[in-house]
Design a protein around this motif. Structure first.
Motif, PDB file in Angstrom:
ATOM      1  N   VAL A 162       5.675 -12.248  -0.500  1.00  0.00           N
ATOM      2  CA  VAL A 162       6.013 -11.135  -1.384  1.00  0.00           C
ATOM      3  C   VAL A 162       6.586  -9.957  -0.593  1.00  0.00           C
ATOM      4  N   ASP A 163       7.299  -9.086  -1.297  1.00  0.00           N
ATOM      5  CA  ASP A 163       7.708  -7.808  -0.718  1.00  0.00           C
ATOM      6  C   ASP A 163       6.465  -6.952  -0.523  1.00  0.00           C
ATOM      7  N   GLU A 164       6.428  -6.234   0.576  1.00  0.00           N
ATOM      8  CA  GLU A 164       5.223  -5.473   0.897  1.00  0.00           C
ATOM      9  C   GLU A 164       4.926  -4.365  -0.113  1.00  0.00           C
ATOM     10  N   GLU A 165       5.934  -3.916  -0.821  1.00  0.00           N
ATOM     11  CA  GLU A 165       5.713  -2.852  -1.804  1.00  0.00           C
ATOM     12  C   GLU A 165       4.723  -3.263  -2.892  1.00  0.00           C
ATOM     13  N   TYR A 166       4.499  -4.569  -3.066  1.00  0.00           N
ATOM     14  CA  TYR A 166       3.576  -5.054  -4.087  1.00  0.00           C
ATOM     15  C   TYR A 166       2.140  -5.224  -3.581  1.00  0.00           C
ATOM     16  N   MET A 167       1.908  -4.976  -2.297  1.00  0.00           N
ATOM     17  CA  MET A 167       0.620  -5.324  -1.706  1.00  0.00           C
ATOM     18  C   MET A 167      -0.567  -4.596  -2.333  1.00  0.00           C
ATOM     19  N   ASN A 168      -0.426  -3.333  -2.653  1.00  0.00           N
ATOM     20  CA  ASN A 168      -1.556  -2.624  -3.257  1.00  0.00           C
ATOM     21  C   ASN A 168      -1.853  -3.145  -4.663  1.00  0.00           C
ATOM     22  N   ALA A 169      -0.806  -3.488  -5.405  1.00  0.00           N
ATOM     23  CA  ALA A 169      -1.004  -4.075  -6.731  1.00  0.00           C
ATOM     24  C   ALA A 169      -1.662  -5.446  -6.615  1.00  0.00           C
ATOM     25  N   LEU A 251      -9.276  -2.709 -21.648  1.00  0.00           N
ATOM     26  CA  LEU A 251     -10.317  -2.464 -20.656  1.00  0.00           C
ATOM     27  C   LEU A 251     -10.013  -3.203 -19.355  1.00  0.00           C
ATOM     28  N   LEU A 252      -9.656  -4.479 -19.477  1.00  0.00           N
ATOM     29  CA  LEU A 252      -9.351  -5.267 -18.283  1.00  0.00           C
ATOM     30  C   LEU A 252      -8.115  -4.726 -17.560  1.00  0.00           C
ATOM     31  N   MET A 253      -7.111  -4.313 -18.320  1.00  0.00           N
ATOM     32  CA  MET A 253      -5.933  -3.701 -17.704  1.00  0.00           C
ATOM     33  C   MET A 253      -6.312  -2.415 -16.971  1.00  0.00           C
ATOM     34  N   GLY A 254      -7.227  -1.650 -17.582  1.00  0.00           N
ATOM     35  CA  GLY A 254      -7.681  -0.419 -16.949  1.00  0.00           C
ATOM     36  C   GLY A 254      -8.447  -0.676 -15.667  1.00  0.00           C
ATOM     37  N   VAL A 255      -9.209  -1.750 -15.626  1.00  0.00           N
ATOM     38  CA  VAL A 255      -9.947  -2.127 -14.418  1.00  0.00           C
ATOM     39  C   VAL A 255      -8.973  -2.352 -13.258  1.00  0.00           C
ATOM     40  N   VAL A 256      -7.928  -3.130 -13.510  1.00  0.00           N
ATOM     41  CA  VAL A 256      -6.943  -3.425 -12.463  1.00  0.00           C
ATOM     42  C   VAL A 256      -6.173  -2.170 -12.079  1.00  0.00           C
ATOM     43  N   GLU A 257      -5.806  -1.366 -13.081  1.00  0.00           N
ATOM     44  CA  GLU A 257      -5.060  -0.139 -12.796  1.00  0.00           C
ATOM     45  C   GLU A 257      -5.888   0.829 -11.951  1.00  0.00           C
ATOM     46  N   SER A 258      -7.172   0.938 -12.245  1.00  0.00           N
ATOM     47  CA  SER A 258      -8.052   1.802 -11.463  1.00  0.00           C
ATOM     48  C   SER A 258      -8.164   1.308 -10.023  1.00  0.00           C
ATOM     49  N   ALA A 259      -8.299  -0.003  -9.854  1.00  0.00           N
ATOM     50  CA  ALA A 259      -8.372  -0.584  -8.511  1.00  0.00           C
ATOM     51  C   ALA A 259      -7.064  -0.358  -7.751  1.00  0.00           C
ATOM     52  N   TYR A 260      -5.942  -0.429  -8.452  1.00  0.00           N
ATOM     53  CA  TYR A 260      -4.635  -0.192  -7.831  1.00  0.00           C
ATOM     54  C   TYR A 260      -4.537   1.246  -7.307  1.00  0.00           C
ATOM     55  N   ARG A 261      -4.938   2.202  -8.138  1.00  0.00           N
ATOM     56  CA  ARG A 261      -4.894   3.601  -7.704  1.00  0.00           C
ATOM     57  C   ARG A 261      -5.773   3.821  -6.475  1.00  0.00           C
ATOM     58  N   ARG A 262      -6.949   3.201  -6.471  1.00  0.00           N
ATOM     59  CA  ARG A 262      -7.847   3.331  -5.322  1.00  0.00           C
ATOM     60  C   ARG A 262      -7.255   2.656  -4.086  1.00  0.00           C
ATOM     61  N   SER A 263      -6.595   1.525  -4.263  1.00  0.00           N
ATOM     62  CA  SER A 263      -5.953   0.836  -3.143  1.00  0.00           C
ATOM     63  C   SER A 263      -4.875   1.709  -2.503  1.00  0.00           C
ATOM     64  N   MET A 264      -4.090   2.379  -3.338  1.00  0.00           N
ATOM     65  CA  MET A 264      -3.071   3.304  -2.832  1.00  0.00           C
ATOM     66  C   MET A 264      -3.716   4.450  -2.055  1.00  0.00           C
ATOM     67  N   GLU A 265      -4.807   4.960  -2.599  1.00  0.00           N
ATOM     68  CA  GLU A 265      -5.507   6.079  -1.955  1.00  0.00           C
ATOM     69  C   GLU A 265      -6.094   5.654  -0.608  1.00  0.00           C
ATOM     70  N   VAL A 266      -6.716   4.483  -0.586  1.00  0.00           N
ATOM     71  CA  VAL A 266      -7.317   3.979   0.655  1.00  0.00           C
ATOM     72  C   VAL A 266      -6.254   3.793   1.729  1.00  0.00           C
ATOM     73  N   GLN A 267      -5.099   3.235   1.342  1.00  0.00           N
ATOM     74  CA  GLN A 267      -4.037   3.044   2.326  1.00  0.00           C
ATOM     75  C   GLN A 267      -3.579   4.383   2.901  1.00  0.00           C
ATOM     76  N   ARG A 268      -3.432   5.386   2.045  1.00  0.00           N
ATOM     77  CA  ARG A 268      -3.023   6.712   2.541  1.00  0.00           C
ATOM     78  C   ARG A 268      -4.041   7.273   3.536  1.00  0.00           C
ATOM     79  N   ILE A 269      -5.316   7.139   3.207  1.00  0.00           N
ATOM     80  CA  ILE A 269      -6.368   7.659   4.088  1.00  0.00           C
ATOM     81  C   ILE A 269      -6.358   6.941   5.435  1.00  0.00           C
TER      82      ILE A 269
END
Length: 285
Positions: A162-169, A251-269
């Motif tokens: 995959v393209d790396e831009e998709y890794m957090n998703a 709800l399930l979509m929100g679970v994944v979306e929340s995890a995605y936002r956290r993944s982006m945040e963790v990578q930045r940190i």
């Protein structure tokens, strides 16, 4: 480890994922005497030696990286700086570095080392040989490097290039996915008990229906399965109505979306910490 031993394949960090990587290498047909791994404590060293007696295990990262052609980095994100400080000078362009460190981009890895870099995001299912792994090509990596990496992860499941831009998703969906499936299985089990099934039977049925449903989805779309199962005025459509009213899919979509936002945040940190550390190190020279 001594006596002039040289490992062609080095795994830095023999935790759950690192140990699974060793097993994948052996499954590929690589001889145990060509594989070495490192751990942080004598206690862990003894445990790994019992589990993987065919490979060399040491407390020294440098010792196993020195002569290796392929290095798999399987440490926790917070350990990356110390590990790379220790072995960075040894990671030249003659070595392939495969990183399974969550939240660490190939851009930063390319700065930290001169190795040929590939990033991978496996999920915990590789422990059972049914993992889902996404792989991205990084700086200096060749087609052969990519082929080797995908072959490695294909021995313990499926590999997606995959393209790396998709890794957090991907981290949010398939990386965290086994935990979501486990929660769904637990809910089905408890629901079975609620409607009067014995606990062990409810559990077996819950696991079996998830496995059988997944097999159906290999060849059929979700709405096709629903159409076949849900008869007019029947049991299934009543359950589906309840799920839609309570917003199950949302709800399930929100679970994944929340995890995605956290993944982006963790990578930045992680990456800000590493780059600030690099900047401080260069300023002190």
């Amino acid at each position: 480890m001594g006596g002039g031993f040289i490992a062609k394949y080095a795994v830095i960090g023999l935790g759950k994922i690192g140990t699974a990587m060793v097993k994948a290498l052996l499954k590929m047909g690589i001889q145990g005497n060509e594989v070495a791994g490192s751990v942080k404590s004598e206690r862990r060293l003894r445990k790994v030696q019992e589990e993987l007696p065919e490979i060399q295990v040491t407390l020294s990262n440098r010792e196993i990286v020195k002569g290796a052609e392929v290095v798999i980095l399987a440490v926790k994100p917070r350990q990356v700086i110390d590990v790379v400080k220790d072995i960075g000078a040894l990671l030249n362009d003659s070595k392939l570095l495969i990183s399974v460190v969550a939240g660490l981009s190939t851009r930063v890895l390319g700065k930290l080392t001169r190795a040929r870099v590939i990033r991978a995001m496996p999920n915990i299912s590789i422990l059972e040989g049914s993992g889902v792994t996404a792989v991205s090509r990084g700086p200096r990596a060749t087609d052969l490097d990519v082929e080797f990496t995908c072959n490695l992860f294909n021995t313990v499941g499926k590999c997606y290039l995959v393209d790396e831009e998709y890794m957090n998703a991907i981290t949010a969906l398939s990386g965290s996915g086994p935990a979501y499936v486990a929660m769904i299985a637990e809910a089905l089990w408890e629901a079975g008990i609620l409607v009067g099934l014995p606990s062990d039977l409810a559990w077996s049925l819950s696991i079996d229906v998830i496995e059988s449903g997944a097999k159906l989805l290999n060849s059929r779309k979700p709405w096709e399965i629903v159409s076949d199962v849900a008869t007019p005025g029947g049991v299934t459509i009543s359950g589906i109505k309840y799920a839609e009213e309570r917003g199950l899919k949302g709800l399930l979509m929100g679970v994944v979306e929340s995890a995605y936002r956290r993944s982006m945040e963790v990578q930045r940190i992680i990456e800000d910490t590493i780059e600030n550390n690099l900047h401080d190190s260069e300023s002190s020279k």
